[in-house]
Design a protein around this motif. Structure first.
Motif, PDB file in Angstrom:
ATOM      1  N   GLU A  33     -17.276 -26.642 -34.302  1.00 13.37           N
ATOM      2  CA  GLU A  33     -17.621 -27.294 -35.562  1.00 13.37           C
ATOM      3  C   GLU A  33     -18.685 -28.371 -35.352  1.00 13.37           C
ATOM      4  O   GLU A  33     -19.534 -28.593 -36.226  1.00 13.37           O
ATOM      5  CB  GLU A  33     -16.365 -27.906 -36.186  1.00 13.37           C
ATOM      6  CG  GLU A  33     -16.554 -28.404 -37.613  1.00 13.37           C
ATOM      7  CD  GLU A  33     -17.011 -29.852 -37.674  1.00 13.37           C
ATOM      8  OE1 GLU A  33     -17.655 -30.223 -38.671  1.00 13.37           O
ATOM      9  OE2 GLU A  33     -16.728 -30.592 -36.710  1.00 13.37           O
ATOM     10  N   HIS A  39     -15.068 -24.605 -43.024  1.00 18.08           N
ATOM     11  CA  HIS A  39     -14.264 -25.499 -43.857  1.00 18.08           C
ATOM     12  C   HIS A  39     -14.996 -26.812 -44.142  1.00 18.08           C
ATOM     13  O   HIS A  39     -15.097 -27.236 -45.300  1.00 18.08           O
ATOM     14  CB  HIS A  39     -12.927 -25.784 -43.170  1.00 18.08           C
ATOM     15  CG  HIS A  39     -12.035 -26.707 -43.943  1.00 18.08           C
ATOM     16  ND1 HIS A  39     -11.315 -26.308 -45.046  1.00 18.08           N
ATOM     17  CD2 HIS A  39     -11.763 -28.034 -43.772  1.00 18.08           C
ATOM     18  CE1 HIS A  39     -10.640 -27.338 -45.521  1.00 18.08           C
ATOM     19  NE2 HIS A  39     -10.885 -28.390 -44.764  1.00 18.08           N
ATOM     20  N   THR A  40     -15.534 -27.453 -43.114  1.00 17.19           N
ATOM     21  CA  THR A  40     -16.117 -28.783 -43.288  1.00 17.19           C
ATOM     22  C   THR A  40     -17.374 -28.761 -44.161  1.00 17.19           C
ATOM     23  O   THR A  40     -17.607 -29.694 -44.935  1.00 17.19           O
ATOM     24  CB  THR A  40     -16.440 -29.404 -41.923  1.00 17.19           C
ATOM     25  OG1 THR A  40     -17.313 -28.525 -41.193  1.00 17.19           O
ATOM     26  CG2 THR A  40     -15.170 -29.611 -41.115  1.00 17.19           C
ATOM     27  N   ARG A  59     -17.996 -26.723 -46.627  1.00 18.83           N
ATOM     28  CA  ARG A  59     -17.562 -26.534 -48.012  1.00 18.83           C
ATOM     29  C   ARG A  59     -16.977 -27.829 -48.578  1.00 18.83           C
ATOM     30  O   ARG A  59     -17.196 -28.157 -49.752  1.00 18.83           O
ATOM     31  CB  ARG A  59     -16.535 -25.405 -48.082  1.00 18.83           C
ATOM     32  CG  ARG A  59     -17.139 -24.012 -47.932  1.00 18.83           C
ATOM     33  CD  ARG A  59     -16.105 -23.013 -47.435  1.00 18.83           C
ATOM     34  NE  ARG A  59     -14.907 -22.975 -48.251  1.00 18.83           N
ATOM     35  CZ  ARG A  59     -14.709 -22.141 -49.282  1.00 18.83           C
ATOM     36  NH1 ARG A  59     -15.666 -21.296 -49.616  1.00 18.83           N
ATOM     37  NH2 ARG A  59     -13.586 -22.143 -49.950  1.00 18.83           N
ATOM     38  N   ASP A  89      -9.324 -30.947 -47.855  1.00 16.09           N
ATOM     39  CA  ASP A  89      -9.910 -30.237 -48.988  1.00 16.09           C
ATOM     40  C   ASP A  89      -9.016 -30.388 -50.208  1.00 16.09           C
ATOM     41  O   ASP A  89      -7.841 -30.714 -50.119  1.00 16.09           O
ATOM     42  CB  ASP A  89     -10.079 -28.753 -48.645  1.00 16.09           C
ATOM     43  CG  ASP A  89     -11.058 -28.067 -49.580  1.00 16.09           C
ATOM     44  OD1 ASP A  89     -11.655 -28.754 -50.414  1.00 16.09           O
ATOM     45  OD2 ASP A  89     -11.225 -26.846 -49.453  1.00 16.09           O
ATOM     46  N   ALA A  91     -10.736 -20.439 -48.094  1.00 17.89           N
ATOM     47  CA  ALA A  91     -11.511 -20.220 -46.876  1.00 17.89           C
ATOM     48  C   ALA A  91     -11.005 -19.007 -46.109  1.00 17.89           C
ATOM     49  O   ALA A  91     -11.785 -18.293 -45.477  1.00 17.89           O
ATOM     50  CB  ALA A  91     -11.462 -21.472 -45.998  1.00 17.89           C
ATOM     51  N   SER A  92      -9.686 -18.759 -46.164  1.00 20.11           N
ATOM     52  CA  SER A  92      -9.133 -17.614 -45.439  1.00 20.11           C
ATOM     53  C   SER A  92      -9.641 -16.294 -46.005  1.00 20.11           C
ATOM     54  O   SER A  92      -9.949 -15.363 -45.247  1.00 20.11           O
ATOM     55  CB  SER A  92      -7.601 -17.653 -45.505  1.00 20.11           C
ATOM     56  OG  SER A  92      -7.158 -17.644 -46.857  1.00 20.11           O
ATOM     57  N   SER A 131     -13.256 -15.916 -44.909  1.00 24.77           N
ATOM     58  CA  SER A 131     -13.328 -15.634 -43.482  1.00 24.77           C
ATOM     59  C   SER A 131     -12.971 -14.181 -43.185  1.00 24.77           C
ATOM     60  O   SER A 131     -13.652 -13.507 -42.402  1.00 24.77           O
ATOM     61  CB  SER A 131     -12.388 -16.573 -42.722  1.00 24.77           C
ATOM     62  OG  SER A 131     -12.400 -16.294 -41.343  1.00 24.77           O
TER      63      SER A 131
END
Length: 404
Positions: free
Chosen positions: A259, A272-273, A275, A340, A349-350, A353
């Motif tokens: 990340e 994630h970050t 978004r 989030d 996010a899942s 992904s």
């Protein structure tokens, strides 16, 4: 002819080594492999050191699924940002033009800063809220947008010509497979070209979504945007303070992993970050626009309808008033990139992904599968050195991707 057993192979062909034929090697290498090796110079690098750029090349060639996965996530992220800003940028008689300019600049910045980890600073001075609401900060947004535009690697004619000649060389090589070269089939050469076919969409797609030559490009753009910045109640001179986010560690090992690594190859680590960071900015613009449409201002006083819509003091107030006007609070530090919030219309996010992983696997195995199929059907028909080695390469790449 179908494949024969290993004992029969030794009995008929012997156990010695076949003489190396340089002319055959040279023909296959220059026709099939060399054009794709030239394309490795156009892969998305931009890491923080030359050694990490070398590792990026190894990642790409050794694990193309990971590269396609990052590219797919980046495309989805950019589409999501564009969708969110579409409503913000809609024209409305109560929304001033300078607000839309700032929103348009913010959209461009968010869509092109996915190559590095970023945070949004609100702080006890209300930096984010002042940047979004106050008209005087429009030049700052435009300076930052211009700096990123100037450092973004464009789609150049040289890249188009390079991809064009790769395609031309492959077309001629495919035509050659319909003929016999020195009395033998050239299906093994076609196999080499098919195995690396995934490189074309990766190189082209990376330039389309935005790519920077090095890890300092965005930092340099921020430095270029230094200058006058207006806070609610004060005017300050913005100076760059590039503090790297301290990595979370456990027993001296980084927990955040990729990340915090720069480069488009590592975009998957910021799924994630990135978004969450974009959500902070998007939500701030949305709340401010909603209150503008409802004839509200930071001072919570009735708006003078006769006042010029573009007047600088129309949405002026204290730092607390300006922050509340766009849904923010006055708080020390940066806004969290790890916590989030549930937002309507934002896919989990899942789900994103998993969808990106499936797409990356389909594209990669579509290329490898074609190579395995051609090698398998090349006489002697059956699973042999060429088809078997490609299969092993594909399986190891998939396992490596799953480990990431």
């Amino acid at each position: 002819a179908w494949g024969i057993s290993y004992p029969d192979c030794k009995r008929i062909c012997g156990t010695g080594f076949e003489a190396f034929d340089f002319s055959t090697f040279q023909h296959r290498f220059t026709s099939w492999l060399l054009p794709f090796l030239a394309l490795t110079a156009q892969l998305p690098y931009g890491a923080s050191s030359p050694w990490k750029n070398v590792l990026t090349c190894f990642y790409a060639v050794g694990n193309p699924i990971l590269l396609l996965y990052s590219l797919t996530l980046t495309v989805v992220y950019r589409l999501w940002v564009r969708k969110e800003f579409k409503a913000i940028l809609e024209e409305d008689p109560l929304v001033p033009a300078h607000f839309r300019k700032r929103a348009k600049a913010a959209q461009y910045i968010l869509q092109n800063c996915h190559q590095v980890p970023i945070e949004v600073l609100q702080g006890d001075q209300g930096y984010l809220s002042s940047a979004v609401v106050l008209k005087e900060n429009t030049p700052w947004w435009l300076r930052l947008q211009y700096g990123i535009e100037q450092r973004r690697r464009p789609l150049t004619q040289s890249l188009g010509a390079q991809i064009f000649w790769v395609v031309v060389s492959q077309v001629f090589a495919w035509i050659a497979t319909m003929r016999k070269v020195e009395g033998g089939p050239v299906g093994t050469g076609l196999t080499s070209g098919l195995v690396l076919l995934w490189m074309l969409p990766v190189v082209w797609g990376t330039y389309e979504v935005g790519n920077f030559p090095n890890s300092n490009s965005i930092k340099d753009a921020i430095t270029q945007s230094e200058g006058k910045f207006v806070l609610a109640g004060a005017t300050v001179e913005i100076q760059s303070n590039h503090k790297h986010r301290l990595p979370l560690q456990f027993a001296w090992l980084p927990v955040q992993g990729d990340e915090v690594e720069t480069g488009a190859t590592m975009n998957y680590g910021r799924l994630h970050t990135s978004r969450v960071t974009a959500s902070h900015i998007i939500d701030t613009f949305k709340v401010a626009r909603h209150k503008m449409i409802n004839c509200q201002n930071p001072r919570q006083s009735p708006l003078d309808q006769s006042q010029d819509l573009e007047a600088a003091d129309r949405f002026w107030g204290t730092k607390g008033q300006v922050a509340r006007f766009c849904g923010q609070n006055i708080q020390p530090g940066s806004l969290s990139v790890f916590k989030d919030s549930k937002r309507p219309g934002k896919p989990p996010a899942s789900v994103v992904s998993i969808g990106a992983a499936i797409f990356a696997l389909l594209v990669t195995w579509g290329s490898l599968g074609a190579g395995i199929f051609v090698a398998y059907l090349t006489p002697t028909i059956g699973l042999g050195c060429y088809s078997g080695s490609i299969l092993i390469y594909g399986v190891l790449s998939t396992l490596s991707f799953l480990l990431f």
